[in-house]
Design a protein around this motif. Structure first.
Motif, PDB file in Angstrom:
ATOM      1  N   TYR A 124      -4.673   5.007  13.683  1.00 56.29           N
ATOM      2  CA  TYR A 124      -5.874   5.160  12.852  1.00 56.29           C
ATOM      3  C   TYR A 124      -6.253   3.874  12.110  1.00 56.29           C
ATOM      4  CZ  TYR A 124      -5.019  10.087  13.786  1.00 56.29           C
ATOM      5  OH  TYR A 124      -4.808  11.281  14.406  1.00 56.29           O
ATOM      6  N   GLU A 125      -5.331   3.340  11.316  1.00 58.79           N
ATOM      7  CA  GLU A 125      -5.688   2.198  10.473  1.00 58.79           C
ATOM      8  C   GLU A 125      -6.038   0.971  11.318  1.00 58.79           C
ATOM      9  OE1 GLU A 125      -2.827   1.367   7.477  1.00 58.79           O
ATOM     10  OE2 GLU A 125      -2.647   3.460   6.831  1.00 58.79           O
ATOM     11  N   ARG A 157      -6.219  -8.609   6.945  1.00 62.57           N
ATOM     12  CA  ARG A 157      -5.682  -7.260   6.812  1.00 62.57           C
ATOM     13  C   ARG A 157      -5.109  -6.771   8.138  1.00 62.57           C
ATOM     14  NH1 ARG A 157     -10.067  -3.452   4.188  1.00 62.57           N
ATOM     15  NH2 ARG A 157      -8.375  -1.949   4.654  1.00 62.57           N
ATOM     16  N   ARG A 214       0.458   6.521  11.991  1.00 61.07           N
ATOM     17  CA  ARG A 214      -0.850   6.426  11.324  1.00 61.07           C
ATOM     18  C   ARG A 214      -1.408   5.012  11.392  1.00 61.07           C
ATOM     19  NH1 ARG A 214       0.609   8.618   6.964  1.00 61.07           N
ATOM     20  NH2 ARG A 214       0.814   6.805   5.598  1.00 61.07           N
ATOM     21  N   SER A 215      -0.539   4.025  11.246  1.00 68.04           N
ATOM     22  CA  SER A 215      -0.990   2.631  11.297  1.00 68.04           C
ATOM     23  C   SER A 215      -1.485   2.255  12.693  1.00 68.04           C
ATOM     24  CB  SER A 215       0.142   1.691  10.873  1.00 68.04           C
ATOM     25  OG  SER A 215       0.566   1.974   9.561  1.00 68.04           O
ATOM     26  N   LEU A 271      -1.303  -5.838   8.721  1.00 66.68           N
ATOM     27  CA  LEU A 271      -0.942  -4.532   9.261  1.00 66.68           C
ATOM     28  C   LEU A 271      -0.083  -4.684  10.514  1.00 66.68           C
ATOM     29  CD1 LEU A 271      -1.286  -1.450   9.118  1.00 66.68           C
ATOM     30  CD2 LEU A 271      -3.334  -1.703  10.533  1.00 66.68           C
ATOM     31  N   SER A 321       0.818  -1.207   0.000  1.00 64.22           N
ATOM     32  CA  SER A 321       0.000   0.000   0.000  1.00 64.22           C
ATOM     33  C   SER A 321       0.855   1.262   0.000  1.00 64.22           C
ATOM     34  CB  SER A 321      -0.930   0.010   1.221  1.00 64.22           C
ATOM     35  OG  SER A 321      -0.166  -0.034   2.420  1.00 64.22           O
ATOM     36  N   HIS A 322       2.062   1.162   0.550  1.00 62.60           N
ATOM     37  CA  HIS A 322       2.926   2.345   0.615  1.00 62.60           C
ATOM     38  C   HIS A 322       4.382   1.911   0.468  1.00 62.60           C
ATOM     39  CE1 HIS A 322       3.653   6.567   1.740  1.00 62.60           C
ATOM     40  NE2 HIS A 322       4.789   6.097   2.282  1.00 62.60           N
ATOM     41  N   ALA A 357      -9.341   1.403  13.212  1.00 62.87           N
ATOM     42  CA  ALA A 357     -10.469   1.406  12.268  1.00 62.87           C
ATOM     43  C   ALA A 357     -10.812  -0.018  11.836  1.00 62.87           C
ATOM     44  CB  ALA A 357     -10.123   2.261  11.050  1.00 62.87           C
ATOM     45  N   LEU A 358      -9.806  -0.822  11.555  1.00 64.37           N
ATOM     46  CA  LEU A 358     -10.061  -2.216  11.181  1.00 64.37           C
ATOM     47  C   LEU A 358     -10.661  -2.997  12.344  1.00 64.37           C
ATOM     48  CD1 LEU A 358      -6.842  -3.037   9.107  1.00 64.37           C
ATOM     49  CD2 LEU A 358      -9.165  -2.721   8.238  1.00 64.37           C
TER      50      LEU A 358
END
Length: 506
Positions: free
Chosen positions: A125-126, A471, A121-122, A475, A62-63, A129-130
């Motif tokens: 937030y990410e 996911r 951020r991971s 992550l 993704s990045h 959120a998951l």
């Protein structure tokens, strides 16, 4: 002392990592501006890449960050080895592009700020959120499972109500309308049996008549309908009315009501002159000129009704109207219409029969209550002069007679019999009952369909959860990898002191 300081770990909170790097001047505040140029060069460089499986995996992320670029450069050293000149430089444009990207990353340690921001951020937030999506999917599955059970139970309850209602009507429920109509065909036979069983009421009627005559000097006949049915059975209304047995019985033919094909809502009345003046409407009526209708529209010219209206010749013979009683137009001995129905089929005579049965039941109940009181001297002296039919009765015998009367009345007033009488009186009642029962089955089917839809939604939620969990694992693995890389990089800047990033959890 220096050894002790060298072994002291550096603990950094992940949420404060980027500020920590900027405060210690490892990174600048303008690192984001530098990243714009780096991103553009990465997007251009990935357009021309050699066929390599590991490179494909790196680029599929993704990045793409600094450490991915370092690995790509290492791979290109092998694939682009043929383009290396005698001075150790690579002539391949691919290698030059990626080496330039690495150099831009290393300028002012922009890569360290980027991976720190990516880690924050991971983690902040990410990952949450998951997790929330997974928790929401699990909560939705529990709710859908609960509603599935409710729909299943409600559907079963509706079916039980359907079969319980069918049991009350005395049908199986396979074809409601036909079964109800078939029950009505057996109704005359059932009523005939009830009329035959009424023959056992002779003793009860005799006891009631004797008691009424003894107590109140009542000389008129009591319970006329019960007496008649007890003596003659469930005969026709004609025989009850005339006292003669009919020679011919013409029962009324009850036609089934046709289904409603036209309703008020289906009638198109058209535009009844909406938006039109009354003077513009042509009703298709023409008045011929020259015809004198004897009506003047001028005021003051009205005449009295007697003078202005010609009623014709007043000396004409008046019309005679003869009122004929119901049934007198039938030949003698012919039972037609309602006269052809039996006493228990006709609502009026059936109501009278039930009323007299209730009267008899109340009498027997009161008499049983009085006889149950022992040692009542007044009562014993009162009935010394009573007829033998009264004195001969015992408590057991009166209780048995009361049971017979109640059994007969229950057979005639049961819920099933009431429905049969309603069906016989109105064929549309069959349609209403059928529709009511069909609605119960329809609701049960709707609930089952709703349960299927809920099961599908629950399965979709399970599939969504199954997609989210990998996911989260991916992550978490990426976050741990970034954590190790950042800790190792910072550790080199502080003479390999141990570095611990705190709060790195998904």
């Amino acid at each position: 002392m220096e050894k002790n300081i060298q072994n002291l770990p550096i603990d950094i909170q992940t949420s404060k990592l980027l500020d920590w790097l900027v405060d210690r001047r490892h990174c600048t505040l303008k690192w984001q501006s530098a990243m714009l140029e780096i991103r553009e060069k990465i997007n251009a460089a990935i357009q021309d890449m050699p066929e390599n499986e590991e490179i494909k995996q790196l680029l599929s992320g993704s990045h793409i960050h600094y450490f991915n670029c370092l690995r790509i450069v290492e791979i290109l050293k092998g694939t682009e080895a043929s383009s290396k000149n005698i001075f150790g430089r690579y002539l391949s444009q691919r290698m030059k592009d990626w080496q330039e990207i690495v150099s831009l990353y290393e300028k002012d340690n922009a890569y360290l700020a980027e991976v720190s921001s990516l880690l924050f951020r991971s983690v902040s937030y990410e990952g949450p959120a998951l997790r929330r999506q997974v928790a929401k999917a699990q909560q939705l599955q529990q709710e859908l499972s609960r509603r599935e059970v409710e729909c299943q139970n409600s559907s079963g309850a509706m079916r039980e109500q359907y079969y319980a209602a069918c049991k009350q009507y005395g049908i199986t429920g396979d074809n409601v309308a036909r079964e109800l109509q078939a029950l009505v065909k057996d109704l005359p036979t059932t009523l005939e049996e009830i009329g035959k069983d009424a023959a056992c009421l002779g003793e009860v009627i005799q006891l009631y008549s004797a008691f009424a005559e003894f107590v109140s000097d009542w000389n008129e006949p009591v319970l006329p309908m019960l007496r008649f049915v007890q003596q003659r059975g469930n005969t026709t209304a004609y025989e009850w009315r005339t006292g003669k047995e009919p020679t011919v019985i013409e029962r009324p033919v009850v036609e089934e009501a046709p289904p409603d094909t036209v309703t008020e809502e289906a009638i198109d009345w058209g535009d009844l002159g909406a938006g039109m003046e009354s003077s513009d409407v042509n009703f298709g009526i023409t008045v011929e000129e020259g015809v004198d209708w004897g009506i003047s529209l001028e005021p003051g010219t009205e005449e009295s009704a007697a003078d202005g209206i010609d009623w014709g010749d007043s000396s004409s013979v008046p019309i005679e109207i003869e009122v004929v009683d119901d049934g007198t137009d039938c030949p003698e001995g012919v039972a037609r219409g309602e006269d052809a129905l039996t006493l228990l089929e006709t609502p009026q005579t059936r109501s009278q029969f039930i009323d007299e049965l209730m009267e008899l039941e109340l009498f027997l109940s009161q008499r049983l209550s009085e006889m149950s009181v022992e040692g009542d001297v007044v009562s014993m002296s009162q009935f010394q002069l009573a007829p033998s039919v009264i004195q001969a009765q015992t408590t057991e015998r009166v209780a048995a007679m009361l049971a017979e009367v109640r059994h007969l009345m229950e057979r005639l007033t049961s819920l099933r019999m009431q429905h049969l009488f309603m069906i016989q009186a109105s064929p549309r009642y069959v349609e209403r009952v059928s529709e009511m029962l069909r609605q119960k089955l329809k609701q049960a089917e709707i609930l089952l369909l709703k349960r299927s839809n809920l099961a599908e939604r629950r399965q979709e939620s399970l599939e969504e959860q199954a997609k989210l969990e990998p996911r989260i694992d991916l992550l978490a693995a990426r976050v741990q990898e970034l954590r190790k890389l950042i800790e190792a990089d910072i550790s080199k800047r502080y003479n390999n002191r141990p570095v611990n990033l705190m709060g790195v959890q998904i």
